[in-house]
Write a protein that holds these residues in place. Sequence first.
Motif: not given
Lengths: 460, 460
Positions: B52, B14, B11, B63, B55
């Motif tokens: 994201l 992070k 990614m 987001i 994650y």
Amino acid sequence: MPINSFENYPMSWKPQKPTDKPLYFALADQLEADIAGGVLLPGTKLPPYRELADYLDVNVSTITRAFKVCKQKGLLSGTIGSGTFVSYDTTPDNCMTRRTDSSFLVEMGPIFPRSNTTEDVICMLKKMIAEPDFGKLLQYGNSEGNAWQKEAAIKLIRKAGYDTTADRLIPATGGQNAIAAILTGLFRTGDRIGTDPLTYPGVKTTAKMLGIELIPIQQENDEISEAGLLHACKNEHIKGLYIMPDYQNPTTHTMSLSGRKMIAKTAKENNLIVIEDGAHSMLNANPLPAVASFAPEHTVYIASLSKTVAPGFRLAYVISPLQYKSLLSDALYNINLSLSPFLTELASRMIASESVDSIIEEHRQLTKNRNRLVNHYLPKHLLIGPDECIFRWLLLPENYTGKEFEKLAQQAGVQVYASERFAVGKAKPPAAVRIVVTAPETMDELRTGLEVLKKLISNK
Amino acid sequence: MPINSFENYPMSWKPQKPTDKPLYFALADQLEADIAGGVLLPGTKLPPYRELADYLDVNVSTITRAFKVCKQKGLLSGTIGSGTFVSYDTTPDNCMTRRTDSSFLVEMGPIFPRSNTTEDVICMLKKMIAEPDFGKLLQYGNSEGNAWQKEAAIKLIRKAGYDTTADRLIPATGGQNAIAAILTGLFRTGDRIGTDPLTYPGVKTTAKMLGIELIPIQQENDEISEAGLLHACKNEHIKGLYIMPDYQNPTTHTMSLSGRKMIAKTAKENNLIVIEDGAHSMLNANPLPAVASFAPEHTVYIASLSKTVAPGFRLAYVISPLQYKSLLSDALYNINLSLSPFLTELASRMIASESVDSIIEEHRQLTKNRNRLVNHYLPKHLLIGPDECIFRWLLLPENYTGKEFEKLAQQAGVQVYASERFAVGKAKPPAAVRIVVTAPETMDELRTGLEVLKKLISNK
DNA sequence: AAATTTGTCTATTTACATTTC
DNA sequence: GGAAATGTAAATAGACAAATT
């Protein structure tokens, strides 16, 4: 479907539920239209969010979002527990500069200083023209201004009650320009700034344009109280505070020393950005120390040099905490690119000249003379403000609102500004008007105006 | 809990999941810090929102909200389907005015006109001082300017390709001031404005400050294409379009007649606010009609009078559609209060004077002379722009980026501006620099600068 | 050409804190 | 002084539409 029928309960505002547009958007639009159209009057209490939500069969947050839009436009003002109210600070005609079409009016509305520096300026100009480097002043300048100009400014600002250093100075084209730069550079849409309940309309309109909410701070003895300020920090999350400690516009109040120290202390403890407008500080021959003196790293000070010394030259300085300097420089750059080096030089020379003290003193005398006339015409118990102040605050007899009085005075040929123009938030402004004693061109004109005002007051 | 482990998937970013601050806020902060810190380089593709979100074990909308903050700051640029990218338009040092500390540099960075009007100005000033009414110019002015001043401006603006009327004119203190007023008065945080993929940095920094997103519009033949514009209207919901049709900054491109008509037509059909910057239109002896001519009710035209005729006088006019006039007047009032009547009068007289044509013509000749020298030194196939333009666009040989070249030139004592300074959005800017041929004080200085640039180009 | 990826946007859920009664 | 009223704000849900593959 709504669970209750509200047909039996009186609701102060019953919006339509739209079908096409987004809900929150349509509601905000309706609300704005109803306020503008006079359906909702200033001071009106709106139904609670949940009641509206229930009535429209939508969620509370949708109402929140709709109302937020209007709050940023300065139309609404709400408190937890007490509800949401239509603001008084609707500003239909807020123009503070001289109208072109109103030569028939005695102008006592906008703040005009009246200082005659023509001879000195002509003298200075002739000198400048003759100098070999004159041509350089006609090119683009650097954005900072040069060293001696800043020193001259610092010397003058010291007389207004703030002793500072050149590395904090950023030039602007006048006090309003400085305010616009500070609001755009240090604040963003949705931020909140505390003010006096009555404040300078230039801040109101600029904040409205930028979507910055103004929060009136509770007062005690005509100045911002510690409790009120702390409350606004904690509960309204204000990020800044706009104040005018000397001859506050429009109430003429000069803030006490303890009030200044309190604000400085509170600003430090709550990381507030104090915007201290020194617009009228120079009117005072012996001003108290500026709030900035006590909290230089938390106060952005606006020194408006154009008011007394060099009217019409459009020169002010922003004195910035070092931590905000680059943000403010950038903002002023974005707004102005640069100042006219020619005008800056001319204004600076006036400021640095030997005659500067006598110019200021002359202006003070003129103001006092005019105020003596004002004292003569208007009743003492209704007239607020010291003789050194270029405007006065006139309380009105019962049954007048400021707005009504302004209108009547206008019809009688005199322009004054009603308290409503200065009001922030939901609180009902007092019945009063501001009269600018230096605005009329001549003493005779002032007398004419005062006679009209006197008659209007006695009538009721 | 995250369903998948992303340890095996690379990614590009992070972030940490914070515990104290609000999620969206903390994420935006981290992103900004990582871009500023060089962890995320311009052009980097960020992970998809959902990845994201997965994650971090939060919702997609969180987001979205975090990234929106960064987009309004001009740091990110995203498209549906293709993803989100770090913008190139990071502007660490965007100052366009002359640095005070760099007299050792040959200055070819900021745009300076070089016109010598000192004698004419002195002559005019002497006349003005002698007039009995001179004192009035030192008081506050009305905010509108007077009739003959406007007529003088209109006459000049006609020469730049736009024939308009006095009731549309609002004075401003220079072109940048006009841009700031237009962006604050007609747009709000979150609004979007289309621009050329490379555009005037003053718009970039101001938009960033106000939270207005700039959207680069796809080009065809070096100008905005109809398809690109329509796409931006439909999919990016742009509310406005900023253009500089004559000698576009920085590419020097002059827009075709059909391009102008296309923009006018599209603006009308999509209710776009076109901001037409005529900053360099006067450089052209026979300019094409302004876009505003074809869509006067949808175009705000900026006529910068200071550039050729009265440099350093800080006078520009905003020519407004009638529907936006009061909003723009208010915005300019909020920013400036009023202009200096003295300076406005001086500049206006210069504009109205008989010598105005010869001043402009002289400036054109000077520019052509300088450009001949530029043509002599720099390779024809890399040098873009006509001889009448006060700046040129220099393409760079392979393996240079604009940024690198700017730095090398600076080390060699010449200041130029790299394409990165002008870039909007995620597209990689071409390897090029802008050189301002009128900026060096003398012809000799220009020559010195050109020699350095020539050497740098040949080296690779 | 259809399915998938990706960003956008409005409205809702939910937790929270203060003020009023 | 405690319950109810009231506004605030972050995070989520879900429908949507364009671009990619």
